[in-house]
Design a protein around this motif. Structure first.
Motif, PDB file in Angstrom:
ATOM      1  N   VAL A  77      -4.063  -9.156   2.899  1.00 43.52           N
ATOM      2  CA  VAL A  77      -2.657  -8.764   2.793  1.00 43.52           C
ATOM      3  C   VAL A  77      -2.326  -7.848   3.966  1.00 43.52           C
ATOM      4  O   VAL A  77      -3.054  -6.890   4.244  1.00 43.52           O
ATOM      5  N   LEU A  78      -1.233  -8.150   4.636  1.00 37.25           N
ATOM      6  CA  LEU A  78      -0.734  -7.302   5.714  1.00 37.25           C
ATOM      7  C   LEU A  78       0.457  -6.514   5.183  1.00 37.25           C
ATOM      8  O   LEU A  78       1.470  -7.101   4.790  1.00 37.25           O
ATOM      9  N   ILE A  79       0.325  -5.193   5.157  1.00 36.84           N
ATOM     10  CA  ILE A  79       1.406  -4.314   4.703  1.00 36.84           C
ATOM     11  C   ILE A  79       2.082  -3.723   5.932  1.00 36.84           C
ATOM     12  O   ILE A  79       1.436  -3.069   6.751  1.00 36.84           O
ATOM     13  N   ILE A  80       3.377  -3.957   6.043  1.00 31.58           N
ATOM     14  CA  ILE A  80       4.155  -3.449   7.173  1.00 31.58           C
ATOM     15  C   ILE A  80       5.038  -2.316   6.665  1.00 31.58           C
ATOM     16  O   ILE A  80       5.974  -2.539   5.901  1.00 31.58           O
ATOM     17  N   GLY A  81       4.720  -1.108   7.066  1.00 29.92           N
ATOM     18  CA  GLY A  81       5.464   0.064   6.616  1.00 29.92           C
ATOM     19  C   GLY A  81       4.710   0.784   5.515  1.00 29.92           C
ATOM     20  O   GLY A  81       4.427   0.202   4.464  1.00 29.92           O
ATOM     21  N   PHE A  82       4.375   2.046   5.776  1.00 29.34           N
ATOM     22  CA  PHE A  82       3.601   2.807   4.790  1.00 29.34           C
ATOM     23  C   PHE A  82       4.328   4.094   4.429  1.00 29.34           C
ATOM     24  O   PHE A  82       3.754   5.173   4.414  1.00 29.34           O
ATOM     25  N   GLY A  83       5.622   3.951   4.141  1.00 27.45           N
ATOM     26  CA  GLY A  83       6.393   5.089   3.657  1.00 27.45           C
ATOM     27  C   GLY A  83       6.200   5.255   2.161  1.00 27.45           C
ATOM     28  O   GLY A  83       5.180   4.863   1.590  1.00 27.45           O
ATOM     29  N   ARG A  84       7.195   5.832   1.495  1.00 28.14           N
ATOM     30  CA  ARG A  84       7.078   6.073   0.055  1.00 28.14           C
ATOM     31  C   ARG A  84       6.867   4.778  -0.715  1.00 28.14           C
ATOM     32  O   ARG A  84       6.057   4.714  -1.642  1.00 28.14           O
ATOM     33  N   PHE A  85       7.586   3.731  -0.336  1.00 24.51           N
ATOM     34  CA  PHE A  85       7.484   2.450  -1.035  1.00 24.51           C
ATOM     35  C   PHE A  85       6.126   1.803  -0.789  1.00 24.51           C
ATOM     36  O   PHE A  85       5.445   1.364  -1.719  1.00 24.51           O
ATOM     37  N   GLY A  86       5.723   1.737   0.471  1.00 24.41           N
ATOM     38  CA  GLY A  86       4.460   1.094   0.803  1.00 24.41           C
ATOM     39  C   GLY A  86       3.256   1.806   0.218  1.00 24.41           C
ATOM     40  O   GLY A  86       2.268   1.173  -0.170  1.00 24.41           O
ATOM     41  N   GLN A  87       3.327   3.129   0.141  1.00 26.08           N
ATOM     42  CA  GLN A  87       2.207   3.883  -0.417  1.00 26.08           C
ATOM     43  C   GLN A  87       1.979   3.539  -1.883  1.00 26.08           C
ATOM     44  O   GLN A  87       0.845   3.322  -2.314  1.00 26.08           O
ATOM     45  N   VAL A  88       3.065   3.483  -2.655  1.00 30.36           N
ATOM     46  CA  VAL A  88       2.930   3.158  -4.079  1.00 30.36           C
ATOM     47  C   VAL A  88       2.530   1.699  -4.253  1.00 30.36           C
ATOM     48  O   VAL A  88       1.676   1.361  -5.081  1.00 30.36           O
ATOM     49  N   MET A  89       3.136   0.828  -3.461  1.00 34.83           N
ATOM     50  CA  MET A  89       2.842  -0.603  -3.575  1.00 34.83           C
ATOM     51  C   MET A  89       1.373  -0.898  -3.293  1.00 34.83           C
ATOM     52  O   MET A  89       0.740  -1.749  -3.939  1.00 34.83           O
ATOM     53  N   SER A 131      -1.800  -0.828  -6.219  1.00 36.73           N
ATOM     54  CA  SER A 131      -2.214  -1.942  -7.075  1.00 36.73           C
ATOM     55  C   SER A 131      -3.220  -2.831  -6.360  1.00 36.73           C
ATOM     56  O   SER A 131      -4.202  -3.298  -6.965  1.00 36.73           O
ATOM     57  N   LEU A 132      -2.996  -3.074  -5.073  1.00 33.41           N
ATOM     58  CA  LEU A 132      -3.923  -3.913  -4.316  1.00 33.41           C
ATOM     59  C   LEU A 132      -5.262  -3.215  -4.118  1.00 33.41           C
ATOM     60  O   LEU A 132      -6.330  -3.825  -4.280  1.00 33.41           O
ATOM     61  N   LEU A 133      -5.215  -1.943  -3.776  1.00 33.80           N
ATOM     62  CA  LEU A 133      -6.452  -1.206  -3.546  1.00 33.80           C
ATOM     63  C   LEU A 133      -7.245  -1.019  -4.831  1.00 33.80           C
ATOM     64  O   LEU A 133      -8.476  -0.918  -4.799  1.00 33.80           O
ATOM     65  N   ALA A 134      -6.541  -0.980  -5.967  1.00 30.48           N
ATOM     66  CA  ALA A 134      -7.237  -0.842  -7.248  1.00 30.48           C
ATOM     67  C   ALA A 134      -8.102  -2.061  -7.546  1.00 30.48           C
ATOM     68  O   ALA A 134      -9.095  -1.963  -8.277  1.00 30.48           O
ATOM     69  N   ARG A 135      -7.726  -3.221  -6.999  1.00 34.19           N
ATOM     70  CA  ARG A 135      -8.517  -4.450  -7.177  1.00 34.19           C
ATOM     71  C   ARG A 135      -9.357  -4.771  -5.950  1.00 34.19           C
ATOM     72  O   ARG A 135      -9.844  -5.886  -5.799  1.00 34.19           O
TER      73      ARG A 135
END
Length: 417
Positions: A205-217, A220-224
């Motif tokens: 998964v490529l996450i673009i943007g690690f602000g408030r939204f990206g950090q919370v989002m 869930s991925l990191l938990a798995r």
């Protein structure tokens, strides 16, 4: 002094709860201080200055500042009008060489001193230079000193006029020097020390943007234990995230070469979590054309943006504030005494109505389609149901047999209503 002298006075006046009294008291302090200075043989302006210092030390300074706010703009305008009127153009014309040299010499000397002090306190070169240019002008209090000196016979009228002209012209020239500095001074670039650029990365998964939204989002991925790659353009945020154990790469997701370097061509999903709708649309356009294998999940700015994203063919979009606002409303109902299951039912009803309205908008009805499905505060009023102000401590008791039969009657509510 402001604490010991003025606080007791303003504390008594504040008890009256009249703003006019506080304003009048502040004016009295200023005029009284100015009068005392004049009696002592000093300038009234000096007294007004000391009164300002006293008021600034008072615990009521914020209230006083709010009370005199309407007058500040007018008085500042009058002050600068008086400054301009104090400039004797005839003196400037007759002594222009002396005045010009003095203005440049004063601003240069003062600017150098300010620059050196700024560097001593470890300010950067651009910051120190900016402060030096801004503060190189003469101060307003110089007019007070010149007037006092002239009144005391320390300087004559000609010297007073020359000195006043020097200070006024330094104030006039400062904005132009600031403009020149901003135009020719190269913009400071943030240091990339310790920041890795996106290059040769891979991830599911490529996450673009690690602000408030990206950090919370991402949680869930990191938990798995999903293999994620995160890119962002905010250097300060990247450094802050590293302190919490995250590895963020520097990269602009609107550039195709950066997307390739970030592993978008092998990613199973691309999560666009930035809050810039124009940039998000650009990334969606690139991803749909260049990386068809990746599922596109996009953070939507608002309802209109959601419609644009669906028309662009994204796999999932969500408005950034919708769910939090629905949950917030449900929590407000609970705080007002509504049962939690009822609040949850209402929240689900809001979600259902919103989804149906969204379907109508997608069908071509525009943003106003289904507007009647929203609850508004101008719709038909529902008759209120009488309720007691406080919960009864015990149930009602009949005083006789007749009232007991009335209480037990099943249609009591209908008769009362």
């Amino acid at each position: 002094a402001g604490i010991w002298l003025l606080n007791p006075l303003f504390r008594v006046l504040a008890a009256a709860k009249a703003r006019e009294v506080m304003t009048a008291a502040a004016l009295l302090v200023v005029l009284g201080s100015a009068l005392l200075m004049q009696i002592g043989g000093l300038s009234m302006a000096m007294g007004a200055f000391l009164a300002g210092v006293l008021l600034s030390e008072s615990t009521f300074r914020h209230q006083i500042e709010a009370d005199i706010e309407p007058f500040r703009g007018i008085l500042l305008g009058l002050f600068f009008l008086s400054v301009g009127m104090s400039l004797d153009l005839a003196v400037v014309a007759s002594n222009w060489q002396l005045i010009t040299s003095a203005v440049l010499a004063m601003m240069l000397a003062k600017g150098i001193c300010i620059y050196l002090v700024a560097r001593l306190v470890r300010s950067s070169h651009p910051e120190a230079l900016d402060r030096a240019v801004l503060m190189a002008q003469g101060g307003e209090f110089a007019f007070v000193l010149f007037s006092a000196a002239a009144a005391s016979g320390v300087i004559d009228a000609t010297v007073n006029a020359n000195l006043t002209a020097i200070v006024v012209l330094s104030m006039v020239l400062t904005p132009f020097f600031v403009i020149v500095l901003k135009r020719f001074m190269p913009k400071a670039q943030e240091s990339m020390e310790g920041i890795e650029k996106a290059d040769g990365l891979t991830g599911s998964v490529l996450i673009i943007g690690f602000g408030r939204f990206g950090q919370v989002m991402s949680q869930s991925l990191l938990a798995r234990d999903v293999d994620v790659t995160i890119i962002d353009t905010d250097i300060e945020m990247i450094r802050s995230a590293e302190e919490f154990g995250f590895k963020i790469y520097y990269g602009d997701g609107t550039r195709l070469d950066v997307l390739h370097s970030s592993g978008a061509d092998s990613a199973r999903a691309i999560a666009i979590c930035i809050d810039d709708r124009v940039a998000a649309n650009r990334i969606v356009e690139l991803a749909k054309a260049q990386f068809p294998q990746a599922r596109l999940l996009v953070r939507s700015y608002d309802r209109e943006h959601s419609l644009e994203l669906i028309n662009a063919g994204v796999d999932y979009q969500i408005r950034e504030t919708f769910e939090s606002a629905v949950n917030f409303g449900a929590a407000a109902l609970v705080e007002l005494g509504v049962a939690e299951d009822e609040a949850e039912r209402i929240a689900n009803e809001i979600r259902r109505r919103d989804a149906e309205r969204f379907e109508l908008e997608m069908a071509g009805g525009g943003l106003r389609a289904g507007a009647g499905m929203m609850h508004t505060n101008t719709g038909p009023k529902v008759a209120p149901k009488p309720t007691p102000f406080t919960t009864p401590r015990r149930e009602g008791q009949a005083l006789n047999e007749e009232t007991a039969e009335v209480i037990k009657s099943p249609d009591l509510d209908n008769r009362v209503g």
